[in-house]
Write a protein that holds these residues in place. Structure first.
Motif, PDB file in Angstrom:
ATOM      1  N   THR A 248       0.827  -1.198   0.000  1.00 45.83           N
ATOM      2  CA  THR A 248       0.000   0.000   0.000  1.00 45.83           C
ATOM      3  C   THR A 248       0.866   1.254   0.000  1.00 45.83           C
ATOM      4  N   CYS A 249       0.239   2.407  -0.281  1.00 47.50           N
ATOM      5  CA  CYS A 249       0.970   3.672  -0.255  1.00 47.50           C
ATOM      6  C   CYS A 249       0.010   4.805   0.111  1.00 47.50           C
ATOM      7  N   ASN A 250       0.527   6.026   0.279  1.00 47.45           N
ATOM      8  CA  ASN A 250      -0.292   7.165   0.690  1.00 47.45           C
ATOM      9  C   ASN A 250      -1.529   7.300  -0.197  1.00 47.45           C
ATOM     10  N   GLY A 251      -2.679   7.451   0.422  1.00 48.44           N
ATOM     11  CA  GLY A 251      -3.938   7.564  -0.305  1.00 48.44           C
ATOM     12  C   GLY A 251      -4.748   6.291  -0.280  1.00 48.44           C
ATOM     13  N   ASP A 252      -4.128   5.167   0.123  1.00 47.26           N
ATOM     14  CA  ASP A 252      -4.841   3.893   0.219  1.00 47.26           C
ATOM     15  C   ASP A 252      -5.476   3.694   1.594  1.00 47.26           C
ATOM     16  N   SER A 253      -5.143   4.548   2.557  1.00 49.61           N
ATOM     17  CA  SER A 253      -5.657   4.424   3.919  1.00 49.61           C
ATOM     18  C   SER A 253      -7.165   4.191   3.938  1.00 49.61           C
ATOM     19  N   GLY A 254      -7.607   3.310   4.835  1.00 49.38           N
ATOM     20  CA  GLY A 254      -9.030   3.048   4.978  1.00 49.38           C
ATOM     21  C   GLY A 254      -9.580   1.991   4.053  1.00 49.38           C
ATOM     22  N   GLY A 255      -8.778   1.591   3.059  1.00 51.20           N
ATOM     23  CA  GLY A 255      -9.255   0.623   2.073  1.00 51.20           C
ATOM     24  C   GLY A 255      -9.273  -0.799   2.598  1.00 51.20           C
ATOM     25  N   PRO A 256      -9.849  -1.726   1.834  1.00 49.33           N
ATOM     26  CA  PRO A 256     -10.055  -3.104   2.295  1.00 49.33           C
ATOM     27  C   PRO A 256      -8.908  -4.057   1.980  1.00 49.33           C
ATOM     28  N   LEU A 257      -8.580  -4.896   2.963  1.00 46.11           N
ATOM     29  CA  LEU A 257      -7.680  -6.030   2.792  1.00 46.11           C
ATOM     30  C   LEU A 257      -8.553  -7.275   2.828  1.00 46.11           C
ATOM     31  N   THR A 258      -8.479  -8.127   1.811  1.00 46.53           N
ATOM     32  CA  THR A 258      -9.376  -9.285   1.716  1.00 46.53           C
ATOM     33  C   THR A 258      -8.612 -10.588   1.505  1.00 46.53           C
ATOM     34  N   VAL A 259      -9.219 -11.691   1.955  1.00 46.58           N
ATOM     35  CA  VAL A 259      -8.692 -13.038   1.698  1.00 46.58           C
ATOM     36  C   VAL A 259      -9.811 -13.875   1.098  1.00 46.58           C
ATOM     37  N   GLY A 260      -9.426 -14.932   0.378  1.00 42.63           N
ATOM     38  CA  GLY A 260     -10.416 -15.808  -0.231  1.00 42.63           C
ATOM     39  C   GLY A 260     -11.080 -16.705   0.799  1.00 42.63           C
ATOM     40  N   ARG A 261     -12.407 -16.810   0.725  1.00 44.51           N
ATOM     41  CA  ARG A 261     -13.170 -17.673   1.618  1.00 44.51           C
ATOM     42  C   ARG A 261     -14.456 -18.134   0.936  1.00 44.51           C
ATOM     43  N   ALA A 262     -14.691 -19.451   0.935  1.00 40.85           N
ATOM     44  CA  ALA A 262     -15.973 -20.040   0.504  1.00 40.85           C
ATOM     45  C   ALA A 262     -16.442 -19.510  -0.846  1.00 40.85           C
ATOM     46  N   GLY A 263     -15.533 -19.470  -1.801  1.00 42.07           N
ATOM     47  CA  GLY A 263     -15.897 -19.034  -3.142  1.00 42.07           C
ATOM     48  C   GLY A 263     -15.993 -17.534  -3.300  1.00 42.07           C
ATOM     49  N   GLY A 264     -15.754 -16.788  -2.234  1.00 37.47           N
ATOM     50  CA  GLY A 264     -15.790 -15.331  -2.289  1.00 37.47           C
ATOM     51  C   GLY A 264     -14.619 -14.754  -1.533  1.00 37.47           C
ATOM     52  N   ARG A 265     -14.801 -13.572  -0.948  1.00 43.73           N
ATOM     53  CA  ARG A 265     -13.720 -12.936  -0.212  1.00 43.73           C
ATOM     54  C   ARG A 265     -14.255 -12.356   1.090  1.00 43.73           C
ATOM     55  N   TRP A 266     -13.435 -12.431   2.136  1.00 44.68           N
ATOM     56  CA  TRP A 266     -13.707 -11.783   3.411  1.00 44.68           C
ATOM     57  C   TRP A 266     -12.820 -10.559   3.534  1.00 44.68           C
ATOM     58  N   GLN A 267     -13.364  -9.478   4.072  1.00 45.70           N
ATOM     59  CA  GLN A 267     -12.528  -8.335   4.406  1.00 45.70           C
ATOM     60  C   GLN A 267     -11.982  -8.535   5.803  1.00 45.70           C
ATOM     61  N   VAL A 268     -10.670  -8.657   5.915  1.00 41.68           N
ATOM     62  CA  VAL A 268     -10.035  -8.933   7.209  1.00 41.68           C
ATOM     63  C   VAL A 268      -9.230  -7.748   7.732  1.00 41.68           C
TER      64      VAL A 268
END
Length: 302
Positions: A248-268
């Motif tokens: 990440t870099c300046n300006g990305d603050s607050g955005g989502p980090l996700t991992v794959g789960r059950a055919g979709g994605r979770w925001q962790v």
């Protein structure tokens, strides 16, 4: 009774004027003047020296070494613009219901109001897929224990006045269930945003017009703390490696980090901090750990 009526009338008049001023500002905003929230004057005042990665101060919210996202692939992604006395700041966020956007507390704090841009690929133009809405500061819900010096509890919700119109390009992110205790260490995670694209000062390293993404492994908190210390990396923080200068870099603050789960994605995670030594230097990127705040999020949805 007459005095009471006069007071109420004056209050309403001031409120309406403020609303008109706000809408005029956002309608006429020159997007070329928007900078990462970290560049707003006064942002770095009072930061804890513990936020040193060994060679330079850490900086919050930093996507480099990634690639342009496929349009619509991250429909939960929000661009969050904050109006300050000293300028307009850029952060990220994520839609978590038809009335709520999740972001980092250090983004909207002390701002006059905000505008969210949803359903965007190119945030600099008004695409047909987009929805834009102004959020007054009264609608911010910052974590009561947010610490601006070490960025602990760096999480906030922003409540919209009007329902967010869901579509193929605007959808809620999926959060881990309340009580989930997974640490996610070793898993491949993806973060998205419109932040700076490299460490240099030139135009090529400016904030991105089109949404970008980068993937890397989540690391243990112990490894992350070896860079930032245990005052910064507490249990409610989750960190991602930036191997190969990807992160990440300046300006990305607050955005989502996700991992794959059950055919979709979770925001962790919610983008919180990174190393001021440089986005491309390989220091870990830090996030608010969503599983630590699930009850708090549920209690701050209105």
């Amino acid at each position: 009774m007459k005095l009471l009526f006069a007071f109420l009338f004056a209050f309403v008049a001031v409120s309406v004027h403020a609303d008109v001023e706000s809408e005029e500002f956002w309608a006429n905003l020159d997007m070329s003047t928007v900078v990462p929230v970290e560049d707003i004057p006064g942002f770095w005042e009072g930061r804890d020296e513990a936020l040193l990665p060994g060679v330079a101060n850490t900086r919050t919210g930093r996507i480099v070494g990634g690639q342009e996202a496929s349009p619509g692939a991250h429909p939960y992604q929000a661009a969050v613009l904050m109006r300050f006395g000293g300028g307009t700041g850029l952060c990220g966020g994520s839609v978590i219901s038809n009335r709520v956007v999740l972001t980092a507390a250090h983004c909207p704090i002390n701002s006059l109001d905000s505008q969210i841009i949803l359903g965007a690929h190119n945030r600099l133009v008004i695409e047909g897929t987009q929805h834009r809405q102004t959020i007054p500061s009264a609608n911010y819900r910052l974590h009561a224990n947010y610490n601006p010096s070490n960025l602990n509890n760096d999480i906030a919700t922003m409540i919209t006045n009007a329902v967010i119109p869901m579509s193929a390009r605007i959808q809620s992110s999926v959060l881990p269930p309340v009580g989930n205790a997974e640490l996610f260490a070793g898993e491949m995670a993806t973060v998205s945003g419109w932040g700076r694209q490299c460490d240099g000062a030139g135009a090529a390293c400016g904030t991105a017009a089109n949404l970008r993404v980068v993937s890397n492994n989540i690391i243990t908190n112990a490894l992350c703390a070896s860079t930032y210390g245990t005052n910064v990396v507490v249990a409610s923080v989750i960190c991602m490696a930036t191997t190969g200068g990807r992160g990440t870099c300046n300006g990305d603050s607050g955005g989502p980090l996700t991992v794959g789960r059950a055919g979709g994605r979770w925001q962790v995670g919610v983008v919180s901090f990174g190393a001021a030594a440089g986005c491309e230097r390989g220091f870990p990127a830090g996030f608010a750990r969503v599983t630590s705040f699930r009850t708090w999020i549920n209690n701050n949805m209105s």
